[in-house]
Design a protein around this motif. Sequence first.
Motif, PDB file in Angstrom:
ATOM      1  N   ALA A  25      -4.734   4.307   2.825  1.00  0.00           N
ATOM      2  CA  ALA A  25      -3.646   3.505   2.242  1.00  0.00           C
ATOM      3  C   ALA A  25      -4.172   2.925   0.936  1.00  0.00           C
ATOM      4  N   TYR A  39       0.842  -1.201   0.000  1.00  0.00           N
ATOM      5  CA  TYR A  39       0.000   0.000   0.000  1.00  0.00           C
ATOM      6  C   TYR A  39       0.881   1.256   0.000  1.00  0.00           C
ATOM      7  N   LYS A  43      -3.937   0.562  -2.162  1.00  0.00           N
ATOM      8  CA  LYS A  43      -3.290  -0.703  -2.507  1.00  0.00           C
ATOM      9  C   LYS A  43      -2.706  -0.649  -3.908  1.00  0.00           C
ATOM     10  N   ASN A  77      -8.726  -0.538  -0.782  1.00  0.00           N
ATOM     11  CA  ASN A  77      -7.955   0.432  -0.014  1.00  0.00           C
ATOM     12  C   ASN A  77      -8.387   0.418   1.445  1.00  0.00           C
TER      13      ASN A  77
END
Length: 996
Positions: free
Chosen positions: A522, A438, A524, A505
């Motif tokens: 974050a 991520y 991915k 995410n």
Amino acid sequence: MKKILLVLAMFWCSISVFAQEYFPKNDGVKTTNNNFTAFTNARLFVTPTQVIDNGTLLIQNGKVVASGASVKIPENSVVIDLGGKYIYPSFIDIYSTFGVEKPKRRPGGGRSAQYNPSREGFYWNDHIMPENKAMSKFKFSNQKAKDLVKSGFGVVNTHIEDGIIRGTSVLVALNADGDNSERILDQDAAQHLSFSKSVTSNQSYPTSIMGAMALLRQLYHDAKWYKDGNSSTKDLSIEALLANQSLPQIFDAGDKMQAFRAAKIANEFGLNYIIKGGGNEFERIDDIKNTNASYIVPLDFPIAYDVTDPYNASKVSLADMRLWNQAPTNPGLMAKNGIRFALTTAGLKKASDFKTNLMKALEYGLDKTKALEALTTTPASLLGKSDQLGSLKNGSYANFLITSGDIFDKNTTLYENWVQGHKNIVNDMNIKDIRGEYDLTIAGKKYLLKIKGKFSAPSSELTLNSAKIGSKMTYKNGWVNIFYNPTSEKTEFVRLTAAVTASDNLSGKGTLTNGNAISWTAVKQAGKEDANGKKDNGNAKTYETVPVTFPNKAYGVKELPKQQTILFKNATVWTNEAEGILKNADVLVKDGKIVKVGSNLSQSGATVIDATGKHLTSGIIDEHSHIAAASVNEAGHNSSAEVTMEDVVNPEDINLYRNLSGGVTSMQILHGSANPIGGRSALIKLKWGENADEMIIDNSPGFIKFALGENVKQSNWQSFNRFPQSRMGVEQVFVDYFQRAKEYDEKWKNYNKLSAKARARTKAPRYDIEMHTIAEILNKERFISCHSYVQSEINMLMKVVEKFNFNVNTFTHILEGYKVADKMAAHGVGGSTFSDWWSYKNEVNDAIPYNAAIMHNAGVVVAINSDDREMSRRLNQEAAKSVKYGGVSEEDAWKFITLNPAKLLHLDDRMGSIKAGKDADLVLWSDHPLSIYAIAEKTMIDGAVYYDYKQMQQIQEDIRNEKNKLINMMIKEKNKGVKTQQPKKKVDKELHCNSL
């Protein structure tokens, strides 16, 4: 009273859940759940090659009702939408000891039983136990079943791992919710065999591999004889063997050489063994394929050695280094060569290691479809259970796996393993797999967040500008919590939390080190692609493996030598014929034969070797050797005429190559001297790199080892329960066996004289391999080479055999031959002796170095032998000693190790001299062949060069380079944190006459 009622209630409850369907049900209203369960929208592997996208699997009452793309779902169905997840058949392990306690070794001490079995009414040998049934010893283990289920297995075939014939196995579904009435699929699934004795018996025979092979042969002959109604007594073991003959026959070989031996037995008796291998089949893959057997292949790969210490590194052989490097290629190579095989967990310390090693095998070339076949359809087929197991076809047991994706992707999660329609949760299907990489941004800083480890309990790895930052995470009840320290102060942490959603995410709230609240996301990263545009599934790795040689160890060859047309020019040729030693002579070799011997020879297309100043001789023949043997003595009985050294030729013994460097081209591998009548010999050519069968000399005469003296009466080891115990007893053994063999032979001759109608009305004599072999001696079809020392016994044996109207062929050792040389010459027996080796035991104290010369001068055909792996490399120098001790001519001394042993072995029409028409077994020496300075520059067998001195020097350099390369590869493994093992120096056991 309440406790009693509670116990009764639990008892009736257990009956209602687990009992057979015909048990009485009179304790209330009973209903049976006949609902269907439908798994929809799955990538469905009905078989490894029949794959259906958006498929449906319908099960009921533990069986598959339907599987396909358009399955009609009944109304009374529980429907589970898998949303693109994968369904595979559960795995099958057909070589297991699950639920069967390992047999306990019989307490040590005491005398071993020589002949008498411990069981009345069964076969005479305790290690033959076809009547054993694993079912009688089976006890289901919930914990071990759970471990296997977690590794994807649904069914195991389990047996008693004890004995040569081990009895039948039981086929078990790993159904912890049921009982044996449900999970036992077959009480007699297969018959199991091995070459290993039972630990529960102290019956000594067999003491060797060749003894085990002879025992199996005799058992199969006895079973046929018994089946034909020739026995007047009952044998429960043979009856069990005959009852089991229609079952699959699983043979535990455990090594490629043992696999060849098992296949040899199978081919002789028209059997189809399923051979459980040792994982080193790749070393002789063509020969493995030629066995035409099916295999069970372990995935017990060796781990790297800790070779950071140079001294420790020196302990590890090149063969062991190669095995570590090459073993993972084994399943892939077997698949590519079309060899049918199943995979097994056997040999692994824990079931969880199976997937790790399976992934490794895939990385080293095993095809995914072949891997799935080896775990499903192939084991089912080998057991004859294809209609029940190994697939998800209609009617099969509902044994299947539900996974997040490709089962052979290391990142795939196994969610559930259903066995007979019972669900086993391995990982919660409702927990989302969040592993991956991520892009995480916090307070203006961009981090790389890697979530890895176990699916249900992942770990975090945080990187900022390539620098790792300590972090920890938890994943529970759909929430992720991450905390890390962005500074050197260990008391300040950033804390992040997020609820896991359907999105790839992660986003949530957090708190910085200063207490400020933030929102974070974050993102991915997409799956990385390789140069071919394919997504990296985590398995795509390239491993360098060093080439396999024959044999696969130091000094092995990458390609087997081929016959050549070679013209040796201007050599000093030791012909061993009437021409004597020829100066500046030529020898032409073609098609494996000596074509011409003379001067000024020429041949179009021949490779010309300038032998000016060099000596060309026939190859050295060692009449008495024990190298290249996996075992030497079958010491269980006082006669082992039923065994043969041909069964235990070891083509990988490094002493073969060392002997080639000393000019040895042929030898007789003799049985040892543990008993008066030993086993049959193997006459071989030292074709380094070939398999054992290729080494055995075609149409070679039959020989057998006899022995006299200290060894056979067991003076040198404390054995007091086997006859004979004296030299007088040894004589009686010979007389008794010769008389019995004579009567046995007459019985068969009389039976064979009968007409076909008369034979049909007459019981056939029992075929006895031992008696048949001794009858061959009486009929002068097999020749005796006798271990001997003391003149009184030498005289005794000559007198005994003369009474039975035949001669001893060779007295070997014969260190008191000089005392009876005249009698030996009159009897017509040869002498194969040592030049000057004595004083190693009491009965050789009268030996003298003039022995060979005295026997030779008396008219005895004399050979110098080695009986020792070191001496055999310098037999040319041993022969030279007879020139010094006794004044034997150089030519006659040379014949002691060439033509004379050829005569003693009845091979002098094919070898032993340089003559047109004989085998091209030749040695080119740098100097006079009897000189200590002579080097064998080339050693040729059947016109192919198997040893070349210059090539050997290059090989030594190659070995140093390869070992260094492999050492560096192992150090690299250790540096990556991979577990290693401590090196242990292995020393090859030196085998002699008395080796047990």
